[in-house]
Design a protein around this motif. Sequence first.
Motif, PDB file in Angstrom:
ATOM      1  N   ASP A  63       0.842  -1.209   0.000  1.00 33.31           N
ATOM      2  CA  ASP A  63       0.000   0.000   0.000  1.00 33.31           C
ATOM      3  C   ASP A  63       0.870   1.249   0.000  1.00 33.31           C
ATOM      4  N   PHE A  64       1.950   1.186   0.756  1.00 29.09           N
ATOM      5  CA  PHE A  64       2.862   2.327   0.861  1.00 29.09           C
ATOM      6  C   PHE A  64       3.435   2.692  -0.516  1.00 29.09           C
ATOM      7  N   VAL A  65       3.820   1.674  -1.290  1.00 27.43           N
ATOM      8  CA  VAL A  65       4.382   1.931  -2.619  1.00 27.43           C
ATOM      9  C   VAL A  65       3.361   2.679  -3.479  1.00 27.43           C
ATOM     10  N   VAL A  66       2.086   2.271  -3.382  1.00 26.26           N
ATOM     11  CA  VAL A  66       1.048   2.865  -4.226  1.00 26.26           C
ATOM     12  C   VAL A  66       0.776   4.314  -3.823  1.00 26.26           C
ATOM     13  N   TYR A  67       0.776   4.583  -2.523  1.00 29.39           N
ATOM     14  CA  TYR A  67       0.336   5.908  -2.077  1.00 29.39           C
ATOM     15  C   TYR A  67       1.471   6.845  -1.679  1.00 29.39           C
ATOM     16  N   PHE A  68       2.701   6.349  -1.713  1.00 31.63           N
ATOM     17  CA  PHE A  68       3.808   7.179  -1.226  1.00 31.63           C
ATOM     18  C   PHE A  68       3.935   8.496  -1.988  1.00 31.63           C
ATOM     19  N   ASN A  69       3.813   8.451  -3.329  1.00 30.05           N
ATOM     20  CA  ASN A  69       3.996   9.675  -4.116  1.00 30.05           C
ATOM     21  C   ASN A  69       3.013  10.768  -3.722  1.00 30.05           C
ATOM     22  N   ALA A  70       1.835  10.339  -3.259  1.00 32.33           N
ATOM     23  CA  ALA A  70       0.831  11.343  -2.864  1.00 32.33           C
ATOM     24  C   ALA A  70       1.366  12.231  -1.740  1.00 32.33           C
ATOM     25  N   VAL A  71       2.304  11.703  -0.952  1.00 27.44           N
ATOM     26  CA  VAL A  71       2.826  12.477   0.176  1.00 27.44           C
ATOM     27  C   VAL A  71       3.474  13.772  -0.314  1.00 27.44           C
ATOM     28  N   TRP A  72       4.204  13.711  -1.446  1.00 29.16           N
ATOM     29  CA  TRP A  72       4.840  14.954  -1.928  1.00 29.16           C
ATOM     30  C   TRP A  72       4.110  15.581  -3.119  1.00 29.16           C
ATOM     31  N   VAL A  73       3.402  14.757  -3.932  1.00 31.80           N
ATOM     32  CA  VAL A  73       2.691  15.324  -5.089  1.00 31.80           C
ATOM     33  C   VAL A  73       1.449  16.096  -4.621  1.00 31.80           C
ATOM     34  N   ALA A  74       0.758  15.538  -3.628  1.00 28.85           N
ATOM     35  CA  ALA A  74      -0.489  16.170  -3.173  1.00 28.85           C
ATOM     36  C   ALA A  74      -0.287  17.633  -2.750  1.00 28.85           C
ATOM     37  N   PRO A  75       0.721  17.947  -1.925  1.00 24.23           N
ATOM     38  CA  PRO A  75       0.900  19.373  -1.567  1.00 24.23           C
ATOM     39  C   PRO A  75       1.141  20.264  -2.804  1.00 24.23           C
ATOM     40  N   LEU A 103      -6.440  16.229  -1.515  1.00 25.56           N
ATOM     41  CA  LEU A 103      -6.853  16.402  -0.121  1.00 25.56           C
ATOM     42  C   LEU A 103      -7.268  15.081   0.506  1.00 25.56           C
ATOM     43  N   SER A 104      -7.972  14.263  -0.287  1.00 24.33           N
ATOM     44  CA  SER A 104      -8.414  12.980   0.294  1.00 24.33           C
ATOM     45  C   SER A 104      -7.269  11.976   0.313  1.00 24.33           C
ATOM     46  N   GLN A 105      -6.358  12.100  -0.665  1.00 26.45           N
ATOM     47  CA  GLN A 105      -5.245  11.140  -0.715  1.00 26.45           C
ATOM     48  C   GLN A 105      -4.217  11.411   0.369  1.00 26.45           C
ATOM     49  N   LEU A 106      -4.041  12.700   0.680  1.00 24.12           N
ATOM     50  CA  LEU A 106      -2.943  13.047   1.585  1.00 24.12           C
ATOM     51  C   LEU A 106      -3.049  12.364   2.947  1.00 24.12           C
ATOM     52  N   PRO A 107      -4.215  12.446   3.647  1.00 22.05           N
ATOM     53  CA  PRO A 107      -4.262  11.771   4.950  1.00 22.05           C
ATOM     54  C   PRO A 107      -4.116  10.268   4.801  1.00 22.05           C
ATOM     55  N   PHE A 108      -4.715   9.742   3.723  1.00 29.47           N
ATOM     56  CA  PHE A 108      -4.612   8.295   3.505  1.00 29.47           C
ATOM     57  C   PHE A 108      -3.151   7.930   3.260  1.00 29.47           C
TER      58      PHE A 108
END
Length: 1505
Positions: free
Chosen positions: A424-436, A584-589
């Motif tokens: 799951d981390f691999v899939v959502y990790f980019n959202a940590v820096w792309v989302a902002p 916004l929804s991806q970032l907390p997830f």
Amino acid sequence: MDAFCSLSGLDPLWDWNLTWYTANPDLTQCFQHTVLVWFPCIYLWLCAPFYFLYLRFHNYGRISVSSLCCAKTGLGLCLASFGFLELFYLLVERSREIEQHMVFVLSPVIRSLTMVLAVSVIHLERMRGCRSSVFLFLFWMLAVVCSVVPFRANIQAIMDEGFASDAMRFVAFFAYFSLQLAQLILSCFADRRPNAMKPVSNPCPVEDASFLSKFLFWWYSGLVVKGYRSPLKAEDLWSLREEDTSEQIISDLEREWAEQRAKLQQHERSLKAAQTLGNRITEQTQLLRKLRREQSSGLCLLRTLAQNFGSFFLSGTLCLVIHDAFMFSIPQVLSLLLGFVRDEDAPLWKGYLFAFLMFLLSCLQSLFNHQYMYTCFTVGMRVKTAVMGLVYRKSLVLNNAARRTCTVGEIVNLVSADTQKLMDFVVYFNAVWVAPIEIALCLFFLWQRLGPSALAGIATVILIFPLNGFIAKMRSKLQEVQMKYMDGRIKLMNEILSGIKILKFYAWEKAFKERVLGYRERELHALKKSQILYSISIASFNSSTFLIAFAMFGVYVLIDEKNVLDAQKVFVSMALINILKTPLSQLPFAMSTTMQAVVSLKRLGKFLCQDELKQDNVEKAPYNPDGDGVVIENGTFSWARDGPPCLRRINVRVQRGSLVAVVGHVGSGKSSLLSAMLGETEKRSGHVTVKGSAAYVPQQAWIQNATLRDNIVFGREKKDSWYHRVVEACALLPDLEILPARDATEIGEKGLNLSGGQKQRVSLARAVYRKADVYLLDDPLSAVDAHVGQHIFDRVIGPKGILKNKTRVLVTHGLSFLPQVDLILVMVDGEITEMGSYTELLNRKDTFADFVKAFAGNERKESSTHRGTRKSVSRLSMTDFSIDLSQEQLISGDMGSASIQTMEAISDSEQEQDQEELGKLTEADKAHTGRVKLEMYLDYFKTIGLAFIIPILFLYAFQQAASLAYNYWLSLWADDPVVNGTQIDTDLKLGVFGALGFAQGVAIFGTTVAISLGGIIASHHLHLDLLNNVLHSPMSFFECTPSGNLLNRFSKEVDAIDCMIPDGLKMMLNYVFKMMEVCIIVLMATPFAGVVILPLTLLYAFIQSFYVATSCQLRRLESVSRSPIYTHFNETVQGVSVIRAFGEQPRFILEANSRVDHNQTSYFPRFVATRWLAVNLEFLGNLLVLAAAILSVMGRATLSPGIVGLAVSHSLQVTGILSWIVRAWTDVENNIVSVERVKEYADTPKEAAWTVENSPLPLAWPRTGTIDFREYGLQYRKGLDWALKEITLSVKEKEKVGIVGRTGAGKSSLALGIFRILEAAKGDIHIDGINIAKIGLHELRSRITIIPQDPVLFSGSLRMNLDPFDGYSDEEVWRALELAHLKNFVSGLPDKLNHECSEGGENLSLGQRQLVCLARALLRKTKILVLDEATAAVDLETDNLIQSTIRTQFEDCTVLTIAHRLNTIMDYTRVIVMDRGYIAEMDTPANLIAQRGQFYRMCREAGLV
């Protein structure tokens, strides 16, 4: 450029009036002949050097010339020659005024040279094994697109001037255009495989797919069609690509991890050195250091994974960036479209251009998004393989101290739950820096529209963030708590499944069920809190669109009444806010996933950095025929690095080829000595050398879930003559006669369908077959009958056995063998107190001599003269040879105790045919096929209850109605006329807008909480049912169901029901209602859109039905192939000392690899299925965008900008909504399979009721302990031979009865019948005159006691192991311990009765565990006691203690002993000799000996007469 064009008599390069401000747009001639011709050429020439460099480093092998390659080359050369012909024509025709035609001269030259370069690239790609070229595809694409404008111009010219006006030019252009188009089409196909590529059976089509096919996932369609026609089977799945296989992934990773780990350990050592120099550090500092160590190990693991998979992951990240660029272009185009609708004079073609541009951008956006997701899932899959491989390899090298801290359950959790978190981390990790970044861009564009009011939106975001950050942090803590309880629950379940037989004998199921449910309650309590917090989070996020819009529009209209909200401002802002919603929804997830991944990385890092067995514990020297086989000099050993020594001052030299016996009391360190020789203990000091290869027989036999033959051969080649010698010497031939498929019979997990003695002999045969140089035998003769032991000693271990020339170290309690050994080591409290030959030690008259004198009477052998009259041991036939099939003979259906006669009756040919079927025991986890049945959904919803479901649906409808209302209200507001630069009643409009949005927010919170709580109610009931069903299953069920399957149900499947199904339902309902809202809005704006929506809905349903059938089946196949991984892990961890001793690690690693790979073959197509679906569905969604936009353009005269903005901005959301609906639907359907799998055990056969209402049982039953068998018959399964035949027998009060007999005679079957482990097939048993079939199982089993053969302890306190129901006082418990001779040992423990027993009771010796079982019996003190071979694992002294305790303490009880040491029953009141299910003889021992029947013969063999 203009000057250059004017030289050739052309107009300037660019003319706005010709191109934009016109009803009939065109490009200038200069632009057409220069930019459009040169642009593709410049692309090719600029990028070619970089591409050549890329090809230089990526060589996949040469591709032989194919027809495709020939066609591309031919077309390329034709295109090049066209240019040269055109140049030649110009030079001939226009040679005089050539300077005035420079544009026309230059273009063909550039074109032709570019075509030559393109042909060169084609061949270079062929040489480097590139089968499909993105680089050239883009070039041909650009060339064709740039030729479209001249193409239109030429058609226009033909229509205006006629074809004849310039036929030559027209023909040349169209031919050239056709060739380019042909090249574009050909570049969409892939070339053949390179010659160097290995041929694979059923290769993955992605390897043969072209670039375009990969981009659109067309290569996957074949499997979807196949899955739709008939349910997929494992053989339909493709082989893994080489780069995805375990071998490929782990080989590099392991090396890098070893380097990282070495650095970490170096750092730790330097810290420790500093610590010893400085003062003693505080406890707090130590704790901090421990935490930091875990963190750094997690970071190291992450770094290692990043080095291996980082580059591929970055290519996916590039796709994400491109996707973002397209995503932000769409609102800009929407703004242009709304501007067009407002401007009544704008030419119509602009509207169509914007509509088409939106469609194109939407399509490209979704394609790049899915390429990114595909890359992420591929990396995730590889990370899973890598981590599983590392954990497995680590579990093979853990030292004993580390193994005690990591239970089997925890290791299984690492490879199931924690690897999932990393994926799951691999899939959502980019959202940590792309989302902002996305959020910042949205706010920038909003600022452009609304000015400083956009800051209000920022303020709202800033308010939402900390709230969700706080929630994420709290949920992370709650999740750790939940995981802790889940770990505990799984660990306990693992133990329950391992010791299920003991639970049934003691009727302890309820106590353990309560313990499991205690864990479960606490787990669900943490989950409930977490879900309520999550609901707040979801509500704030789903309302975020409204909150941001409300804040921005409110501030915008309130700060200045001149600020008016028109359609462009409102709907472009809404489109941007909708984009803003995703990050916004991806970032907390993403943050919570990252938090969870950090926890998992820490756990994995901690495990992977655990201490390993040191290679230098034992020096492995090559085999040397002279000198010593094993040498220990000044050895001090302990089980843990910091623990107390278990062996002190050990000096041993075992001469090559000698037989050494190790004797001593229980817990004196005999097994530890063998472990020290194997290198399994921590060497504190001294030196250990073992010369040559070693083979090891552990005290508790470890048997694999494989055929009997595989257990003996253990990975070696089968040599028939040697194999038969070994089987015969280890007394296994008679067992083979009894087993249904002889040595092809499958043995259940942990040797379930073998008796203790059989397991031990198989374990011994495995070692003997090895032909090792040194044999370490840990009491292999304890679990077998005396005469079998004698046979094995004579034929295998002793001076004349087949190991006579090998070095043998034998731990034994059997005094009769000691005169024949070369050296005896006497151990007391971890030290060797005496050493010498039998006669030497006797002459010393020390402790050993006293010991022998005291116990020699027990085992006195017949004199040597007598021995001559016995049959030669080598010709032991079936009838005069007894092997024990103890109570473990309660074989499941397939393993029935098919006795010898029936086996002989089967003809050879039939036997061959049925060997495999007969030998099957465990049932592999089966995959259900086809779609999930509707009943599953109904079952699930029934467990939630209608009272919950109706309010949920009502709340959803209300939530969406509020959303529709506030959106429609906005469109009305946007269309409000502007009077004197202002709009009227802005306060009222804002108030209504706010109220509607707030109502929606409350409804969202209500729905999410309701679904979460409903899900928890359902999962609580389903887990309870599963637990009840499993605990109520009969023993036969556990023999044919691998514990891996059951553990999988309790961990992965229950986890899916806990979290995945409610989450999937939330998502699905949310998006289904959202979709209805969008359709209503689009139909309100343009009713004609119904014509498009209807076929799109049908297409949607068609694609979805294709997908769901395939996806569900893949999910099932993946679930089914997951269980064997865990079963194998489980088995390996339990038998690791044997695997290490035999040096079989590489073979087990290969087996683990193949099981992981097999699982990935179904996981890979499963996640690609989602991508295939999304690409197709989003294309449909984009068609709806196109339809809405084009219909808006066509009807702009009648439509207001507000309603167009509403319709188009909503239709833009459709692509996302559609794929989310199907994804959520599939998630629900995939996870509802978990309900199906959990409910599977509801229909399996169950035992009788545990308690019977209105039972006739008196409280103190049984008072006397009389047992009556009345024509009692027993079968293991219908159709099999009777295990007991018409037994009629009466056991009187206080009688002591010994039960003896040959193999399969039915000794244990009697015990199983009394405890109703097997139900009577005929007749009945009465205890104290009450028919036991009429009372509840627990009422029966709790009132009689058994001391079983295998002493099983559970993790928990010692007191819990003795009295799980807390039914006795501490005084009674201590009294029982005293009588069991454990009082001194227990009172010496720091925690006394609360001493924690480790999993399986491993921190007690086998003898001590046996004494704990005796203490249990003493505590219960029932009137009937059944003893089954209970003295097998203890030394003679302890054996005597047990026997005397039983004689004194159970004097007024009825005792039935299933005896293997005949000396224990010689003073019994009666002996029953069983033979083939009948009672052959029954009388007092003295009378039976006098009768000279079977009992007499057995006594003679045992040397008692």
